[in-house]
Design a protein around this motif. Structure first.
Motif, short mmCIF file in Angstrom:
data_model
loop_
_atom_site.label_atom_id
_atom_site.label_comp_id
_atom_site.label_asym_id
_atom_site.label_seq_id
_atom_site.Cartn_x
_atom_site.Cartn_y
_atom_site.Cartn_z
N HIS A 15 -5.11 6.92 -4.06
CA HIS A 15 -5.61 7.61 -2.86
C HIS A 15 -4.69 8.76 -2.51
CE1 HIS A 15 -8.14 4.22 -2.74
NE2 HIS A 15 -7.49 3.46 -1.88
N LEU A 52 0.84 -1.20 0.00
CA LEU A 52 0.00 0.00 0.00
C LEU A 52 0.87 1.24 0.00
CD1 LEU A 52 -2.52 -0.91 2.84
CD2 LEU A 52 -3.06 -0.65 0.42
N PHE A 58 -4.21 2.22 -4.75
CA PHE A 58 -3.73 2.75 -3.47
C PHE A 58 -2.90 4.01 -3.67
CE2 PHE A 58 -3.52 -1.95 -3.67
CZ PHE A 58 -4.83 -2.15 -3.28
N PHE A 93 -8.27 -4.79 6.97
CA PHE A 93 -9.00 -4.65 5.72
C PHE A 93 -10.01 -5.78 5.55
CE2 PHE A 93 -8.94 -5.24 0.97
CZ PHE A 93 -9.71 -4.14 0.70
N SER A 149 -1.64 4.53 5.63
CA SER A 149 -2.13 3.67 4.57
C SER A 149 -3.17 2.66 5.03
CB SER A 149 -0.98 2.88 3.95
OG SER A 149 0.13 3.70 3.76
N ARG A 150 -3.07 2.27 6.29
CA ARG A 150 -3.94 1.18 6.76
C ARG A 150 -5.00 1.71 7.70
NH1 ARG A 150 -0.45 -3.87 8.83
NH2 ARG A 150 -2.32 -4.98 8.18
N SER A 151 -6.06 0.94 7.81
CA SER A 151 -7.15 1.33 8.70
C SER A 151 -6.68 1.41 10.14
CB SER A 151 -8.28 0.32 8.59
OG SER A 151 -8.65 0.16 7.26
N CYS A 159 -5.53 7.35 3.81
CA CYS A 159 -5.57 6.62 2.55
C CYS A 159 -6.11 5.21 2.72
CB CYS A 159 -4.20 6.58 1.90
SG CYS A 159 -3.64 8.20 1.40
N ALA A 160 -6.76 4.95 3.85
CA ALA A 160 -7.32 3.63 4.07
C ALA A 160 -8.80 3.66 3.73
CB ALA A 160 -7.10 3.22 5.51
N ALA A 161 -9.47 2.54 4.01
CA ALA A 161 -10.83 2.43 3.50
C ALA A 161 -11.90 2.27 4.57
CB ALA A 161 -10.91 1.25 2.53
#
Ligand SMILES: Nc1ncnc2c1ncn2[C@@H]1O[C@H](COP(=O)(O)OP(=O)(O)OP(=O)(O)O)[C@@H](O)[C@H]1O
Ligand SMILES: Nc1ncnc2c1ncn2[C@@H]1O[C@H](COP(=O)(O)OP(=O)(O)OP(=O)(O)O)[C@@H](O)[C@H]1O
Ligand SMILES: CC(C)C[C@H](N)C(=O)O
Ligand SMILES: [Mg+2]
Ligand SMILES: [Mg+2]
Lengths: 359, 337, 245, 298, 253
Positions: free
Chosen positions: A291, A20, A288, A153, A80-82, A102-104
């Protein structure tokens, strides 16, 4: 006028989620050069401070603090990560610096009252799930098996899939998981097959995304395979070889630029990003990186309009509409993600390439 | 020896009190907070490893249990954070006892593997029991600790608090070491047979020190949860257990101070490396974050290769070197004369 | 055959051997006696290559072997039965003997190895009975016999024995000393013997050295040492009753 | 054929494939354990290096598989030897824990190096003989799985023969138990330890090579393989090759069958619980002698 | 009371096929020195292990003041007033000589876990007392000047003395010495003999295993001779010395 505008970036450049962070780092570095070559933002040089979170919460907290307190940045892009984003929230909230994750995961921007300083670039997991369910409904699939990795994720995907499937009246007949390092999902797939599922949804990160299609092929389970938006990197399809053919998944349009009609509002920016990135790094673009691209463009736009005051940037973002690589963002006070399911396109793998799904 | 230890403690307390005069930046204070938390967990581990000679590769699980107990009780049930922390300690004591009794009958690598297995199981449960722990999505909005209306919600306050806890932890650990019980522990390391022969109940001692170490870890975890205010299973996996063992060994196993120094070094090192690119940029050398891992591994390797007794011992020898050289010279002339 | 010239050795900064010189001629039995901690063990370890030597030369068969690695010296024919029963505790008695005869096996094959083991069993019958037991569970004396047997497996030319009589019953002690004499007579074995049981050692030895705090203080023929009043008082002093008072 | 039987068979194949990797890793651990008493945390990195090197040689350099196989094993063996020469051998008085931490440091270094050389993404490689599944009594098996199981058998037989028909195995153990005594018997501890690193790196490479087609390979994969391999080595009784193989396969089978019939969420936990149970009942592993381990320091 | 101080009653210990101790019975009187001699592998050390709890008898028992004690864990038996040394010296190599002896005071002190945790050592009178007592016993063993030396780097002979000092520090009623003179030269053995005599004068009962016959003859009140785990002779040193079985099995000519 010679004062530089400082922007902090915290990505998982190394560690388990480097797939990511690396394209994100590459993307912002590329943009930084571009902007400064073009004279900066209203004459101010753009200065990026990039930190590596290693995908690790403790490191992320430190990295964000470093950006905020030591480098005194006006705004933060990433993490980058949740999980690392969640860990960073209290820090930026206390410091009153806007953060564009930049995570979801949806919990990054919700409940909105507690996430005033947080924005999110990644398309919502729930929208990806909706997109998948739309597709399944259209093809008459009503019993599915879900297969998720036990990462932030994957777990978020599992939550959303269960919720959204219910909304659509789709039954989850098997709910299986596997740990991120796992490399063989045949047991889970057999359970799914035996439960009578008419399709499999796999929601995970590398390398499972490539192994699940191979396992399916090995077991000769002839039901459709849906994957999450996390599959959106052509390398994963290549790794799975022929087994990946026919995999269906929602993805940002960056994965299928060539199939987007020129009339589409995103077409121009998609093309610019793709050609730019691929010529600089000789590598495929990924969603990614996209984002980070959108995040930095948004920040630049805000700085152009309101300067580098964090509060002003935040206020500006809350009222912005922006056409980016990830979709058309419509931010509001209550919606700090601003994307909906139209940000996704359903893609499939054909002859080792991503193409827009057409029945 | 005894005196030195307590002088060291006083010096540390003074240093902590004075630090904010030098360092005001929350970033650095934040690093020091994590340092204190690691030191605290490693102090407990060093009692087990350095003094009782037993290994535990599952210490991160106790940190995690402490953190999760705090988080779940405060967030889901609205408990007072202090009470939750206490509950964490009690729970961990019970679990450590339960797992310690069968495990500590094992020796060496077998004990290592058993504790590692236990650590992984705890981690897997924290990932899979989504209803309780939130799974990989974790638990957020964990409330801060506070004294009355003074909340420990700033880096400075938490810095003082965490180091005060560490100093208290060290004080207690030092008391223990320099006591009858502490000698009993060390004797277990030297020779279990001999220890038994003078009346030391070696099995009970091992379990006691294991649970004490676990309690330290639990407190460290509770503090972590309330400081970061978000937890997920990430920081409590087996690699963190291995990291803690490494911290203790790098500092020097046979002394709690070694654990403290080792933990401090390995907590600060990644942060220092994260600034490496700035130095390299400054001298005009291209540097990629990817090299961090190489440098980190290299430093670790060099310490283990060149400082056989660990960092602490290395430092001590450096200080004593001039005296020893003098001695050697004297010995040499004595020989000739 | 063996000549030590001004040897110095230390553990860290503690000097243990100070300017030690001695020599052992072919076919001789030489004994080294001295109080606890005098440095006898260290000296033997230095000869056999286990203990680094800071200064001085160790000449064996005309070549300087100081600081040569122990495993190489074995091939030259130097074997040491170390102090404190250095056996492979979690291995069986049989395995221990096989390892003791590692070189025999390498150079002459399995058959010779079996033969050599058979000889050791004849020498120490108790070991034959215990051959499948873990060496670590042997009684102290049995371990000592095993350690000596392992050393003899390689048919050395120079045998370094560190307190072979330790923990052995009187009968066995006598036997071991007889074995040593016999090997010397039959096979021309050269022996450097460190013993606390100085009386017995001096009786079978040709010459002796007395060591104190890392230095050789007396050297003489064995029979002369037995009569030496100083030696008698310090190391053989059984008859000096005043120590009781 | 009835499905429950084919399912079981399928799980068994899956378990054997997983277990083979654990077994090979465990054998690698044993090799070094036997000669030094230490657990080599870099064992997983040997597997990774094997896999990645093989990917490069077959996919990029386009060598034939047998040739690339040999070259890769050679390459990783050299890495193992270098590791021993540069980091283990110079340590004056070897203390088990210190050596273990050294191997942790080396594993970080190797991981870092692999990341710098091969990058962060997963690498894939073509199967030895195609990836068209084969039907066996209704279960479908990849040809690669058969390769994996076959090569495991070859390696195991070779090692058991080697160690039982020569004295080398005993000599290695001797070095770990009592270095001084081993040297006095004429055994070169340095050569034995080096040999053990060479062999264990070689086994690691073989493991990496054969699994990469089915599991892909990236620089960070070593940790998990190492942990499971360590578990198998311990359960089997440290130092015991047969134990390693049996325990490794058992571990794989428990995982596969647990995931298939009980719960994929707790698959690893099930295997680990079993591991703990075995250890509590047999503190020296299934094939380990408790008497012997009481006489050992580690 | 009628009960002997220490009694071994039909004590048997088998390891698989090897019967190390075989139906062994004898009694030890309070305040005496009893020596146990016998060939290598006769079962002497095993017998010590059975008495001190390091091994559990296959059959038979050990009585102490009439109470059966065999089968208990070693630290429990130590608490009854037993202390021992080991044939292969067992010291705490990383602790100093003085600390080694301080461990010996374990049962003579009582600070529990909680108190040890809370109260620093300089506020504890007991701790000072332990140190003083330990120093005294170290001095008794003639090692007063070696207190600060790490025990692991002491020469073997000193380590043996250290073991004895540690055992004595526990102020035992019964002291079991397993070959204390092995590795000592003749003169040092004499010193050891004198030390055993002094221990006896302090009222401590001593059970001694030793191969040095002169020492045994000098210090023992009674001698037990074992072979193949069984008793073959019992009596005063003089009696035993002349026993033909003993000469054949053990002493030679
Ligand atoms: N590992 C070590 N570290 C430091 N000093 C040591 C070490 N081993 C021995 N020494 C010291 O070296 C000196 C000589 O010891 P050595 O064992 O050679 O004596 P020795 O004559 O064999 O005695 P003994 O009769 O007890 O066997 C002693 O003072 C001892 O304390
Ligand atoms: N765990 C065990 N397994 C098998 N045999 C054992 C075990 N322990 C001891 N033995 C055997 O029991 C016998 C008695 O051993 P013990 O150590 O008691 O002898 P000892 O009389 O002390 O001899 P020494 O004078 O040589 O020390 C020995 O022959 C020994 O080999
Ligand atoms: C953007 C996603 C693909 C990744 C996800 N945010 C994660 O936490 O790992
Ligand atoms: Mg000696
Ligand atoms: Mg004995």
């Amino acid at each position: 006028k010679d004062r530089e505008y400082r922007v902090g970036c915290a990505f998982a450049i190394t560690g388990k989620a480097s797939w990511l962070g690396e394209p994100q780092r590459n993307t912002v570095e590329m943009l930084e050069k571009e902007i400064n070559a073009a004279g900066g933002i209203n004459g101010h040089r753009l200065k990026l401070f990039i930190e590596d979170t290693q995908g690790n919460n403790t490191r992320a907290v430190n990295a964000i603090k470093k950006l905020v307190k030591k480098h005194r940045v006006s705004v933060i892009i990433g993490p980058s990560r949740s999980g690392t984003s969640m860990a960073a929230i209290p820090v930026v909230t206390k410091a009153k610096v806007p953060m564009l994750s930049c995570a979801a995961a949806e919990s990054i921007t919700q409940p909105w009252e507690k996430r005033r300083w947080i924005f999110k670039m990644g398309q919502n997991d729930s929208d990806a799930a909706r997109k998948i369910c739309d597709h399944m409904t259209a093809h008459g699939i009503r019993e599915i098996g879900i297969l998720t990795g036990t990462t932030g994720f994957g777990a978020a995907g599992r939550t959303q899939l269960k919720k959204i499937a219910k909304e659509y009246g789709i039954t989850i007949v098997a709910d299986e998981t596997y740990s991120p390092g796992d490399t063989d999902m045949t047991a889970q797939l057999i359970s799914i097959r035996n439960a009578g599922a008419k399709a499999v949804v796999n929601w995970s990160i590398v390398p499972a995304q490539s192994i699940v299609p191979q396992n399916l092929r090995q077991l000769k389970i002839g039901i459709p395979l849906y994957q999450s938006s996390g599959f959106a990197n052509i390398k994963y399809a290549q790794a799975a070889g022929v087994a990946a053919e026919g995999t269906i998944f929602p993805a940002g349009r960056i994965m299928a630029v060539d199939f987007i009609p020129d009339t589409h509002p995103q077409k121009a920016i998609l093309k610019k990003y793709k050609t730019g990135y691929e010529s600089v790094y000789k590598d495929h673009v990924s969603t990614f990186g996209g984002h980070a691209y959108d995040a930095l463009l948004l920040v630049i736009e805000a700085m152009k309009k309101v300067g580098d005051d964090p509060a002003k940037i935040r206020d500006f973002l809350e009222t912005t509409e922006f056409t980016g690589v990830d979709g058309i963002f419509r931010f509001s006070e209550k919606d700090h993600c601003g994307l909906d399911k139209t940000a996704f396109e359903m893609l499939t793998v054909k002859d080792g390439k991503f193409v827009v799904y057409r029945k | 020896m005894v005196k030195k230890d307590y002088f060291g403690l006083c010096a540390l307390a003074l240093g902590v009190a004075g630090t904010p005069l030098l360092i005001q930046n929350d970033y650095y204070l934040g690093i020091l907070v994590f340092t204190a938390l690691n030191c605290l967990a490693c102090t407990g581990l060093s009692l087990l490893m350095g003094y009782a000679g037993q290994i535990s590769m599952g210490n991160a699980a106790f940190v995690g249990l402490g953190a999760y107990t705090s988080a779940i009780l405060t967030v889901r049930l609205g408990w007072n954070p202090w009470l939750a922390m206490l509950a964490g300690v009690l729970l961990v004591l019970a679990i450590a006892m339960l797992i310690g009794i069968p495990s500590l009958r094992l020796k060496g690598h077998y004990l290592g593997m058993a504790t590692l297995g236990f650590g992984s199981i705890v981690h897997i449960v924290s990932v899979a029991a989504t209803g309780l722990t939130g799974g990989p999505e974790g638990i957020n909005d964990i409330p801060p600790l506070g004294f009355g209306s003074i909340l420990l919600d700033s880096d400075l306050r938490f810095f003082y608090f965490s180091w005060a806890v560490l100093i208290l932890g060290l004080f207690l650990a030092l008391n223990l070491i320099h006591s009858r019980i502490g000698r009993g522990l060390r004797s277990v390391h030297g020779s279990e047979d001999a220890a038994e022969s003078v009346g030391v109940d070696t099995a009970a001692y091992k379990i006691r020190v294991f649970t004490i170490g676990a309690a330290y870890a639990s407190v460290s975890g509770s503090l972590y949860a309330s400081y970061v205010s978000y937890i997920d299973p990430g920081p409590f996996d087996v690699m963190h257990s291995v990291l803690m063992v490494t911290m203790v060994a790098v500092g020097g196993m046979h002394n709690v101070w070694g654990a403290v120094i080792g933990a401090a070094l390995l907590s600060v090192l990644p942060e220092a490396l994260s600034s490496a690119s700035e130095y390299f940029e400054f001298i005009g050398v291209a540097y990629d974050t990817d090299y961090d891992m190489l440098i980190y591994g290299g430093i670790l390797l060099s310490i283990m290769l060149f400082l056989p007794g660990g960092l602490l011992d290395g430092l001590a020898r450096l200080i004593r070197l001039p005296g020893k050289l003098a001695l050697r010279l004297k010995g040499g002339t004595g020989q000739n004369g | 055959m063996l000549r030590l010239v001004n040897i110095h050795s230390a553990y860290g900064l503690v000097r243990v051997l100070k300017n030690v010189s001695l020599h052992v001629d072919g076919g001789e039995i030489v004994t080294l006696i001295g109080a606890n901690g005098a440095g006898k063990t260290t000296l033997l370890r230095a000869i056999s290559g286990l203990q680094p030597v800071q200064e001085g030369r160790i000449i064996f068969d005309g070549r300087d072997i100081a600081n040569t690695r122990a495993e190489k010296l074995v091939r030259f024919g130097i074997a040491q039965a170390p102090e404190g029963r250095q056996i492979f505790r979690p291995m069986t008695v049989m395995e221990n003997l096989e390892l003791g005869g590692y070189l025999v096996c390498r150079l002459h094959g399995r058959k010779q190895l079996r033969r050599a083991i058979g000889e050791m069993f004849d020498m120490f019958p108790i070991l034959r009975e215990r051959q499948d037991q873990f060496a670590g569970t042997l009684s102290g004396g049995e371990q000592q016999m095993l350690a000596i047997a392992m050393t003899l497996m390689n048919k050395p030319r120079l045998l370094l024995l560190d307190e072979p009589s330790m923990g052995l019953a009187p009968l066995i002690v006598r036997e071991i000393f007889e074995i040593i004499s016999r090997l010397r007579k039959d096979e021309g074995l050269t022996v450097l013997l460190v013993e606390q049981n100085a009386n017995a050692a001096l009786r079978i030895a040709d010459r002796g050295y007395v060591m104190e705090t890392g230095k050789i203080i007396i050297q003489d023929r064995a029979d002369a040492l037995l009569e030496n009043p100083e030696v008698r008082r310090a190391y053989l002093g059984r008859d000096k009753r005043e120590i009781w008072e | 054929m009835n499905t429950s039987f084919t399912d079981l068979l399928q799980f068994i194949f899956m378990g054997l494939q997983r277990g083979s990797i654990y077994a090979l890793a465990a054998m690698g651990f044993n090799m070094i354990y036997n000669a030094t008493g230490i657990i080599n945390f870099a064992q997983g990195e040997f597997v990774v290096l094997g896999g990645l090197m093989m990917v490069t040689l077959t996919m990029t350099v386009q060598l034939s598989i047998p040739f690339a196989f040999l070259l890769t094993v050679l390459f990783v063996t050299v890495i193992g030897v270098l590791m021993e020469r540069l980091t283990i051998n110079p340590v004056k008085d070897p203390d088990v824990l210190r050596l273990i931490i050294i191997t942790i440091a080396v594993s970080i270094l190797l991981k870092g190096a692999a990341m710098c050389i091969w990058g962060k993404e997963s690498h894939y490689m073509r199967h030895f003989s195609g990836d068209t599944p084969i039907d066996i009594l209704g279960a479908t098996v990849l040809p690669q799985t058969l390769w994996i199981i076959g090569i495991l058998i070859v390696v195991v037989v070779a090692f058991v023969l080697f160690f039982n028909c020569t004295m080398t195995g005993k000599c290695m153990r001797a070095c770990a138990i009592n270095r001084d005594a081993a040297r006095l018997a004429g055994i070169s501890d340095r050569n034995m330890v080096m040999l053990s690193f060479a062999l264990s790196a070689g086994i690691g490479a073989v493991a990496g090579i054969i699994v990469t087609p089915v599991i892909q390979m990236d620089y960070g994969r070593g940790v998990l393989i190492a942990l499971k391999g360590f578990g198998a080595a311990v359960i089997g009784g440290l130092g015991n090759s047969i134990g390693a193989v049996v325990a490794g396969l058992l571990f794989g089978l428990v995982e596969a069958i647990g995931a298939g019939y009980i719960s994929s969420h707790y698959m690893d936990a099930i295997a680990l619980t079993l591991l703990l149970a075995v250890l509590f009942v047999r503190p020296s592993g299934i094939f380990g002698s408790s008497e012997a381990s009481r006489l050992k320091d580690f | 009371m009628g009960n002997p101080f220490l009694a071994l009653e039909n004590l048997t210990k088998a390891f698989g096929g090897v019967v190390a101790v075989n139906d062994l019975s004898f009694a030890v009187d309070r305040g005496t020195v009893t020596s146990v001699i016998g060939p290598n592998g006769a079962g002497k050390t095993t017998m010590f292990n059975l008495i001190t709890g390091f091994a559990v008898p296959t059959s038979g028992q050990v009585r102490f003041g009439g109470m059966v004690i065999s089968g208990q864990r070693p630290h429990r038996i130590a608490a009854l007033g037993f202390a021992r040394t080991f044939q292969n010296v067992q010291i705490f190599p990383e602790m100093t000589a003085l600390e080694n002896v301080m461990v010996g005071r374990h049962l003579q002190s009582e600070a529990g876990l909680f108190r040890s945790f809370i109260v620093p050592p300089f506020f504890r009178r007991e701790e000072r007392q332990i140190r003083a007592d330990a120093a005294k016993w170290l001095d008794f063993a003639g090692m007063a000047d070696l207190g600060d030396v790490p025990a692991g780097s002491l020469p073997l002979g000193s380590q043996r003395l250290l073991e004895i000092a540690r055992a004595l520090a526990a102020e035992p009623k019964l002291l079991l010495l397993d070959e204390p003179a092995s590795g000592l030269n003749a003169r040092e053995t004499l010193v050891m003999g004198r030390m055993i005599a002094r221990i006896r004068e302090m009222g401590i009962t001593v059970l001694l295993v030793e191969h040095d016959m002169e020492l045994v003859m000098e210090v023992s009140d009674k001698v037990v001779v074992v072979n193949f785990g069984s008793r073959i002779a019992y009596g005063t040193p003089a009696e035993v010395q002349l026993n033909p079985d003993v000469i054949a099995a053990y002493l030679g000519e």
